[in-house]
Design a protein around this motif. Structure first.
Motif, PDB file in Angstrom:
ATOM      1  N   GLN A  88       0.834  -1.209   0.000  1.00 36.98           N
ATOM      2  CA  GLN A  88       0.000   0.000   0.000  1.00 36.98           C
ATOM      3  C   GLN A  88       0.865   1.255   0.000  1.00 36.98           C
ATOM      4  N   LEU A  89       1.894   1.236   0.869  1.00 36.03           N
ATOM      5  CA  LEU A  89       2.767   2.404   0.956  1.00 36.03           C
ATOM      6  C   LEU A  89       3.461   2.636  -0.387  1.00 36.03           C
ATOM      7  N   THR A  90       3.945   1.545  -0.990  1.00 38.08           N
ATOM      8  CA  THR A  90       4.642   1.670  -2.263  1.00 38.08           C
ATOM      9  C   THR A  90       3.730   2.268  -3.329  1.00 38.08           C
ATOM     10  N   GLU A  91       2.477   1.813  -3.334  1.00 37.04           N
ATOM     11  CA  GLU A  91       1.498   2.369  -4.270  1.00 37.04           C
ATOM     12  C   GLU A  91       1.357   3.880  -4.099  1.00 37.04           C
ATOM     13  N   PRO A 115      13.026  -1.252   2.188  1.00 38.10           N
ATOM     14  CA  PRO A 115      14.476  -1.143   1.944  1.00 38.10           C
ATOM     15  C   PRO A 115      14.922   0.312   2.132  1.00 38.10           C
ATOM     16  N   ALA A 116      16.222   0.476   2.468  1.00 44.88           N
ATOM     17  CA  ALA A 116      16.738   1.803   2.815  1.00 44.88           C
ATOM     18  C   ALA A 116      16.421   2.854   1.756  1.00 44.88           C
ATOM     19  N   GLU A 117      16.545   2.493   0.468  1.00 48.57           N
ATOM     20  CA  GLU A 117      16.344   3.532  -0.556  1.00 48.57           C
ATOM     21  C   GLU A 117      14.890   3.984  -0.617  1.00 48.57           C
ATOM     22  N   ARG A 118      13.974   3.065  -0.270  1.00 44.29           N
ATOM     23  CA  ARG A 118      12.558   3.439  -0.228  1.00 44.29           C
ATOM     24  C   ARG A 118      12.264   4.349   0.968  1.00 44.29           C
ATOM     25  N   GLN A 119      12.940   4.059   2.074  1.00 41.66           N
ATOM     26  CA  GLN A 119      12.767   4.913   3.259  1.00 41.66           C
ATOM     27  C   GLN A 119      13.137   6.353   2.909  1.00 41.66           C
TER      28      GLN A 119
END
Lengths: 457, 457
Positions: B15-18, B48-52
């Protein structure tokens, strides 16, 4: 008036006794209020029980309540247990609602009931209602002293009424004014600052925060923590099952309860059960409580040691192993304890869920392999250097390495599993861990040694 | 809006990624604000760190600050370490002052310096000033967002100015308005409620609390606890060495710091050093930190076990003793750990002082004698029943009884002695205790056994 710690001039029991002998409630209260709360705690600890009672009985009940509120609950309960029921009831009438509930919940239930039956009728029935809720739920943590008004009033009308009532409320209690319907449903929240800043003729309905955040009485401490972490409110209103406004949980009280939970986890992990122990408690009570923990442990220990008993011939053949068994046992316990602490902490912080066994295990296993190899090498080198037998070193090194991996795996997963089974991880993780790692450790050392017996002797 | 826990519908990383992929700062903020703080903690851990970084970079810096404030400091530091310096600086500009200081203090000092040098000049210089104070002192805990006015104003003038400034202050920050002289000396405190209740023309000088309670920047956490326990204030003003008003310590922040202290005592006692460990940290860092503790312990263990090595002949003669040595070691460790926990707790509560060695010892000795006799009898009976040799039972029983007494004595006194020497009792008590009790325990068992050797074989 700046607070200064004056190390050399600590107040003594003699000073207190002197003040007590004047028999003046006022002078005694003045003296006690001049002390910091830890000075009070210490001076009361040093005082014999009958003198403690004299202090409480000499003070006006309002001041006695102030004294009781400023010391730790464990100590307060101890002192109150010795009070006459009628004196205790008078004191409880004066306590702030959440302090009242906390202390009543910690007293022996029969004793609490006796006190309740002598308290003011209204105070007692409110307290009984709050006692229904678990101590660390919104119902158990809330204060019931709150100001609520109908939505039909103006700012001026609220302010006029506040003027007559506000003296009964401490700073700590008044942060919000609530707007409720005639059936006590929460309609809105007025911040004190809005009352300051808005024209007097404004209807409160126009400036209140409508549909405000509220929690139900059975909201847990962790849920409250979540809610307060996500905003800056000083307090959150609490509603009961029928949506009636019944109290407020204040941020500081929630933080205090979190601190208590941490303290209690630390005490339980150290084998102090049944609440705090103070050294002023009766010896037999302290001894009995500690033994309840120790006696379980000794049986678990005997069970683990039976693994050694089964391998006595191996031990007889290589007596040096006996030197290393306690080391294997202790080091595996240490590695496992670290993993337990991290899991308990992560459960509290919410960064791990009880069903993520695989993720936790894989993370622990990596650390376990590295630390196992390092510790195994150390113990292996020590054994080799001491006995000049490299095979002895290898047996012990491999055993400690493998057992470290087992220890961190068990230690990492146990709290999740216990929590899932609704058991207290802080309490049960330690003994289960050490029993398992002792059994595994002894088994691995002695089985390995037996397999390579010809190389070791 | 009542807060409901919805177990089945936990928000997912998907959901967050969306939401992230819509690249809308507003939608992302809305989504994150809909999560509880533990849901945020968990979802960020899984990311993952890059998404954070993407999350923080997509949000407006004010909303990013809100996110960072709502998760644990350990996790916040981990995420911030990966941010570009300029992005981190922007985020820090928006943090509440005490959160700013806490996080900067936990970052690598070089990294913190880089961030400070890119922050707004004024924010950075204030932060640098606060960083001079220990984290758990009044200076380290205070917020510097405060409202202060000269004493010459009336209620109306203060209220008029408040109206323009109050939006910059959260509920949590505004509880008091301070009255200060032109050289910033604290003259008085106005409670918000007094501004509500007094006529507008009143000079604030007439209604302020004059000569109010204040603390100096270097007041310790324990002293603050004492002060807050003794009254109901929501906050206490802080003055610097030259008596200038510099901040406010809020009750909730003090309670939070107490909770952190308990957590840290629990973690240190379990062998987790150097602050919290999260499983999302790099494996080598976690492993290294844990090993720093384990490697000290293994050396202490080898030292203790050398006592066994010196008595090998006795052990060889009565191999059954080898089964009991780990039990003696573990049980003495448990008894000692209980005494340590009680002493650390009593030091925190103030019911014991560091120089009361004799009182603590006499209280521990009584419990030690009782528990020693009980545990000694248990182990003695087990040994007798197993080997049919009553003398073996007696040797082990006496040894465990005596060693239990030693363990509670050492465990009770160690925290007092360490505290007196300005060492951290939570950290050092455990390893010192087990080394001493292991050495004593092994020595007593083996020396006693040697003395009655003819009866045991």
């Amino acid at each position: 008036m700046e607070i200064q710690q004056d190390e050399e001039n600590t107040p003594s029991v003699e000073q207190l006794t002197e003040v007590l002998e004047t028999n003046s409630a006022e002078r005694l209260d003045e003296f006690l209020r001049s002390l910091s709360s830890s000075e009070k705690a210490h001076i009361l600890t040093e005082l014999p029980a009958e003198r403690q009672l004299e202090v409480l009985n000499t003070l006006e009940s309002e001041d006695a309540a102030h004294l009781v509120e400023s010391i730790s609950e464990a100590q307060a309960v101890e002192i109150i247990s010795n009070l006459e029921i009628s004196d205790a009831a008078e004191l409880f009438n004066e306590l702030e609602s959440n302090e009242q509930t906390d202390l009543l919940a910690r007293l022996d239930p029969e004793h609490a009931e006796e006190i309740l039956s002598e308290m003011d009728f209204e105070e007692a029935s409110d307290a009984r209602e709050r006692l229904e809720y678990p101590a660390h739920s919104a119902g158990g943590l809330m204060i019931t002293e709150l100001l609520s008004y109908p939505e039909t009033l103006t700012v001026e009308e609220v302010v006029r009424d506040l003027r007559t009532r506000i003296d009964d409320f401490s700073d700590h209690a008044v942060q919000y004014v609530f707007i409720a319907s005639h059936n006590e449903h929460l309609l809105g929240v007025l911040r004190l600052r809005d009352l300051v800043l808005k024209p007097l003729a404004t209807p409160v309905r126009n400036i209140m925060i409508s549909d405000p955040l509220s929690v139900s009485v059975d909201t847990t401490l962790s849920e409250l923590e979540d809610i307060f972490d996500g905003n800056k409110f000083l307090g959150v209103p609490v509603v009961d099952q029928s949506q009636r406004l019944v109290g407020v949980v204040r941020r500081a009280d929630m933080e205090e309860a979190l601190g208590e939970r941490s303290d209690s986890a630390y005490l339980k992990a150290s084998g102090i059960l049944g609440g705090e122990e103070l050294r002023s408690m009766p010896v037999l009570q302290r001894s009995r409580r500690r033994l309840s923990w120790l006696s379980v442990n000794i049986l678990l220990n005997v069970m683990a040691a039976s693994v050694i008993a089964l391998h006595q011939e191996t031990l007889e053949a290589v007596i040096a192993l006996a030197v290393f068994l306690p080391i294997i046992s202790d080091m595996s316990g240490c590695s496992g304890a670290q993993a337990i602490a991290v899991s308990i902490r992560e459960l509290t912080l919410g960064t791990v869920r009880v069903d993520e066994l695989l993720r936790v295990w894989s993370k622990e296993a990596m650390v376990g392999v590295i630390n196992g190899v390092v510790l195994g090498c150390i113990i292996g080198l020590v054994a080799w250097a001491w006995k000049g037998n490299i095979y002895l070193g290898m047996v012990l090194g491999v055993a400690l390495a493998v057992n470290t991996l087992i220890a961190v795996s068990v230690g990492g997963l146990l709290p999740l599993i216990l929590k899932r089974l609704d058991r207290d991880p802080a309490l049960a993780s330690g003994p289960i861990l050490t029993t398992m790692t002792d059994m595994c450790g002894f088994f691995i050392v002695l089985t390995l040694a037996n397999s390579f017996l010809s190389l070791l002797v």
